[in-house]
Design an enzyme around this catalytic site. Structure first.
Site, short mmCIF file in Angstrom:
data_model
loop_
_atom_site.label_atom_id
_atom_site.label_comp_id
_atom_site.label_asym_id
_atom_site.label_seq_id
_atom_site.Cartn_x
_atom_site.Cartn_y
_atom_site.Cartn_z
N TYR A 84 50.29 4.79 0.28
CA TYR A 84 49.75 3.96 1.37
C TYR A 84 48.65 3.02 0.85
O TYR A 84 48.66 1.82 1.12
CB TYR A 84 49.21 4.88 2.45
CG TYR A 84 48.47 4.21 3.59
CD1 TYR A 84 49.16 3.66 4.66
CD2 TYR A 84 47.07 4.15 3.62
CE1 TYR A 84 48.49 3.07 5.73
CE2 TYR A 84 46.39 3.56 4.67
CZ TYR A 84 47.11 3.02 5.72
OH TYR A 84 46.44 2.44 6.78
N SER A 87 43.43 -2.02 4.88
CA SER A 87 42.75 -0.76 5.13
C SER A 87 41.60 -0.62 4.14
O SER A 87 41.64 -1.17 3.04
CB SER A 87 43.71 0.41 4.93
OG SER A 87 42.99 1.62 4.91
P1 NAD Z 1 49.38 3.38 15.64
O1 NAD Z 1 50.16 4.60 15.41
O2 NAD Z 1 48.85 3.17 16.99
O3 NAD Z 1 50.18 2.07 15.27
C1 NAD Z 1 51.05 1.96 14.20
C2 NAD Z 1 52.29 1.33 14.78
O4 NAD Z 1 53.14 0.96 13.70
C3 NAD Z 1 53.13 2.28 15.62
O5 NAD Z 1 52.74 2.21 16.97
C4 NAD Z 1 54.52 1.76 15.42
O6 NAD Z 1 54.92 0.97 16.51
C5 NAD Z 1 54.41 0.87 14.21
N1 NAD Z 1 55.37 1.26 13.20
C6 NAD Z 1 55.26 2.24 12.27
N2 NAD Z 1 56.37 2.29 11.52
C7 NAD Z 1 57.20 1.33 11.99
C8 NAD Z 1 58.49 0.88 11.64
N3 NAD Z 1 59.18 1.42 10.62
N4 NAD Z 1 59.05 -0.12 12.37
C9 NAD Z 1 58.38 -0.66 13.40
N5 NAD Z 1 57.14 -0.32 13.75
C10 NAD Z 1 56.57 0.68 13.06
O7 NAD Z 1 48.23 3.39 14.53
P2 NAD Z 1 47.12 2.32 14.12
O8 NAD Z 1 46.12 3.11 13.40
O9 NAD Z 1 46.72 1.46 15.25
O10 NAD Z 1 47.87 1.45 13.03
C11 NAD Z 1 47.88 0.04 13.03
C12 NAD Z 1 47.62 -0.49 11.63
O11 NAD Z 1 46.29 -0.19 11.26
C13 NAD Z 1 48.51 0.10 10.53
O12 NAD Z 1 48.92 -0.94 9.67
C14 NAD Z 1 47.58 1.04 9.81
O13 NAD Z 1 47.97 1.23 8.47
C15 NAD Z 1 46.29 0.29 9.93
N6 NAD Z 1 45.10 1.09 9.69
C16 NAD Z 1 44.79 2.12 10.53
C17 NAD Z 1 43.68 2.88 10.27
C18 NAD Z 1 43.30 4.03 11.14
O14 NAD Z 1 42.42 4.79 10.77
N7 NAD Z 1 43.90 4.18 12.31
C19 NAD Z 1 42.87 2.59 9.16
C20 NAD Z 1 43.21 1.54 8.33
C21 NAD Z 1 44.34 0.78 8.61
#
Ligand code: NAD
Ligand code: MG
Length: 302
Positions: A207, A194
């Site tokens: 985080y 991130s």
């Molecule tokens: P999202 O909610 O669509 O996806 C996150 C997924 O993580 C969930 O759908 C869930 O299936 C899974 N998850 C969470 N806790 C879990 C657990 N205990 N066991 C199994 N699965 C679990 O959100 P996203 O933003 O697409 O997130 C994907 C990745 O991107 C994450 O690692 C997040 O930290 C990272 N990220 C997101 C952003 C943002 O702004 N959306 C920014 C930087 C990094």
């Protein structure tokens, strides 16, 4: 529709709201795609495959929604079979992603499980490899944060901190270790970092620390697994419109989400898929290992 349409549509979405964010909305974790306003763009109408991952088998944790769904669509259209990791509460989202993988003519395998436990991480990898008939690409994408509590160190909730660290850091380690049994020369691991690893916010102290640790882990695993011909890289997203946001951030942050990037908006999940396809491609990224690709809307990743 041309791929550039994704970015144009996202920019139009921003112009509707002068603060650059999204309409007020709240969900409970883990959040659902259908409840989002607007529903994110995962590249359903835009991603065109070119056989860049033909015949490969990928496990994408958190593949049900957000970035993971966009990666699943792109991987399938590039010729890969896809196993989708998700929380049991996310069955509807997982099935929707699986349908998109199958529409692309590839196999989809559903591997539910709460990755906070090491044994579940091992089981998810085992089930994915069995269901797919092997494993070439592990995308560690599942992630969690909690930003609805009080800001700063004093506001950290021990239960949430435990979930954040187990989901983001421990699971990345245990899933990668379990995948080692299956990965061969030419295969790869892609972690999800991130922009918070570089520019941490006091609302996301725990985080941000897990994401910095994931960067460090990416470098050491690349060193460790390089001699086996296994590449390890990471993608560092900036603010991306996914269920994680309304599920874990207050409305004050939703209304301005992404507005402080140099590009002045949040990204759509579809805008991340290219980085994950590139890093997974045995031809295009054959000499790329130990690096972190930023997709941040202009924030530095160094
Ligand atoms: P999202 O909610 O669509 O996806 C996150 C997924 O993580 C969930 O759908 C869930 O299936 C899974 N998850 C969470 N806790 C879990 C657990 N205990 N066991 C199994 N699965 C679990 O959100 P996203 O933003 O697409 O997130 C994907 C990745 O991107 C994450 O690692 C997040 O930290 C990272 N990220 C997101 C952003 C943002 O702004 N959306 C920014 C930087 C990094
Ligand atoms: Mg989800």
């Amino acid at each position: 529709m041309a791929r550039s349409t994704v970015a144009r549509r996202a920019a139009q979405m921003v112009r509707k709201d002068s603060k650059g964010g999204f309409p007020k909305q709240q969900q409970s974790p883990p959040g659902s795609t259908e409840a989002m306003k607007p529903v994110p763009d995962h590249g359903e109408e835009t991603w065109v495959g070119h056989d860049r991952l033909a015949g490969l088998k990928a496990l994408i944790t958190g593949g049900d929604s957000g970035i993971g769904r966009a990666v699943a669509i792109a991987y399938a259209r590039e010729g890969a079979d896809v196993a989708i990791g998700y929380l049991p509460d996310e069955q509807a989202d997982a099935e929707a992603t699986a349908a998109l993988v199958e529409e692309a003519g590839r196999s989809a395998v559903l591997v539910p499980g709460d990755l906070v436990e090491r044994e579940t991480c091992e089981q998810v990898v085992k089930d994915a490899a069995e269901g797919l008939g092997g494993l070439n690409i592990l995308v560690n994408n599942a992630g969690y944060h909690w930003a609805k509590g009080k800001e700063g160190l004093a506001g950290l909730d021990p239960v949430e901190v435990d979930r954040v660290i187990r989901t983001n850091l421990y699971a990345t380690i245990w899933l990668s270790k379990a995948a080692l049994r299956h990965l061969r020369k030419g295969d790869c691991i892609i972690n999800t970092s991130s922009v918070q690893a570089y520019d941490p916010s006091t609302q996301l102290i725990d985080y941000a620390a897990t994401k910095a640790a994931i960067n460090n882990l990416t470098v050491s695993l690349a060193e460790d697994l390089g001699p086996r011909g296994i590449r390890v890289n990471a993608v560092a997203p900036g603010p991306i419109w996914t269920p994680l946001q309304p599920a874990t951030r207050p409305n004050s942050k939703i209304e301005t989400f992404g507005a402080d990037t140099p590009l002045g908006r949040a990204g759509q999940p579809a805008e991340l898929a290219g980085a994950y396809v590139f890093l997974a491609s045995p031809e295009e990224a054959s000499f790329v290992s130990g690096t972190i690709v930023g997709v941040t809307g202009g924030r530095g990743v160094f």
